[in-house]
Design an enzyme around this catalytic site. Sequence first.
Site, mmCIF file in Angstrom:
data_model
loop_
_atom_site.group_PDB
_atom_site.id
_atom_site.type_symbol
_atom_site.label_atom_id
_atom_site.label_comp_id
_atom_site.label_asym_id
_atom_site.label_seq_id
_atom_site.Cartn_x
_atom_site.Cartn_y
_atom_site.Cartn_z
ATOM 1 N N HIS A 166 103.416 79.712 90.711
ATOM 2 C CA HIS A 166 102.925 79.337 89.952
ATOM 3 C C HIS A 166 104.423 78.700 89.163
ATOM 4 C CE1 HIS A 166 102.241 80.630 85.381
ATOM 5 N NE2 HIS A 166 100.540 80.017 85.849
ATOM 6 N N HIS A 197 92.120 81.265 84.766
ATOM 7 C CA HIS A 197 93.075 82.201 83.563
ATOM 8 C C HIS A 197 92.967 83.634 83.291
ATOM 9 C CE1 HIS A 197 96.348 81.099 80.011
ATOM 10 N NE2 HIS A 197 95.952 80.065 80.974
ATOM 11 N N GLU A 201 91.733 80.144 91.040
ATOM 12 C CA GLU A 201 92.824 80.855 90.373
ATOM 13 C C GLU A 201 92.738 82.207 89.149
ATOM 14 O OE1 GLU A 201 97.194 79.930 88.225
ATOM 15 O OE2 GLU A 201 96.051 78.395 89.237
#
Length: 384
Positions: free
Chosen positions: A287, A187, A211
Amino acid sequence: MRITDYELFEVPPRWLFLRLETNDGVVGWGEPVVQGRARTVRTAVEELLDNYLVGEDPLPIEHHWQRMYRGDFYRGGPVLMSAIAGIDQALWDIKGKHYGAPVYELLGGYARERVRVHHWLGFETADDIGTLARSLVEEHGFTALKMNATAELERIDTPRAVKEASARLGRVRDAVGDDVDIGIDFHGRASKSMAKRLVTAFEEHDPMFYEKPVLPEHNDVLGDLAQRTSVPISTGERLYTRWDFKPVVREGHVDIIQPDLSHAGGITEVRKIATMAEAFDITVMPHCPLGPIALASCLQVDACSPNAILQEQGLDLHLEEANQALRYLSDPSVFDYEDGYLSLPAEPGLGVDIDESAVRDAADHSVDWHNPVWYHRDGSVAEW
C-alpha cells in the site's frame, strides 16, 4: 560511523520526511507519517531517535528495530509503527549508500527486473471516469487501475446505491476492455451488510481484487465474503506488524495483503510480512498513497519478494497538477513509467536523490491536512 543529527520536514500535500545524518556525511531519508496525524508521528520519531539512535552506528538495523519496538512496554499501532517505519527506511538508505548498493541487493538480490504499478482513478462521475480510464491505458500504458467502490454508504443502503456503484465500475470496464485489471477499494466504507451485496453486484465486471471490503475490526467476516465471490480479497493497509497479519494469513480468506511501508514498520518488517505470506500462497501488493521516499522503499521490497504482484503509487493522488511530488527529487526520471511498469532503482540505498532545497522550501509553508468527516443522512458519522 555514527548517527549525529536528524531533521523532520512536513511538506505538501500531507507527508512527513525524515533526514538522518551520520558523522561521515552519509544522509538517509525516510517517510514516517500517518496521513492527518503528521505532528503526532513527528513527536514519536523524535522520542525514538533521541532515546535509541542518536550517537549509534546506523548499520545494525535489525538490532535497532528490535530496540525501538521492544524497548517500550506499549507497542504497535499506527503512530509508533509509522515512526519506526520512517526511521527504518532512512537506516536502509544509509546502509545501501555505505555499501554502494540498492537496498534490494542487501536483501538477497532481485526476484524481478521491473515492478508493475497501478494508477488511481479518483472520484470522477460515472461518465468522466470511463474517459479518464481509457486515457491512462491508451496514452500512458497502464495495465492496472484502482477505483473506489462507493462514496459514503448507509449501513444498509438502497438498491439504487448498489446499482449506481456497479454501473460506475461497468463504465470503466467498458472503456478499457478485458486486458486491463481494475482493483476495487472499499476503503472500509461498507458495513458487512453492504459488502455482501456489493461483492456480488460487482462480480459481473471482473474486478482484479476487492480491497478492504470491511474494516479490519471486522476481518472475522472475510471468510463469509470469500464464499460469496470468486474475486480475490485484499486487506492490510491498517495492519501494522507481522503479528497483526498472522491471523489474516493463517485463516486463508485473503488472497492479497497490503502492508504499508510507512505504517507497518518499514522495510525490515514488511519484508518479513511478505515472506510469511509467501508460505501461505498469498501475494503482496504494498500500500502506498504517499510520497517518493515511501514509494522508493516499496520498490526495494517488491524487487526481492517473489510474491509481490502490483505496486500502488499515489504521487499525483492529492495534488492539483500531476506529479508535483516529483519536485522533491533531483532526478524525477527514476519514476518514469513504461508500459505500466517501473524499473528497479539502480542507485545505492533507496535509489532516489532528494532535492533538499525543494524540501526545505516546501516545509516553510503551513501543512494541516486532515481527512474529511462524512455524515449519514441522519447526522451520524459515516466511514470515510
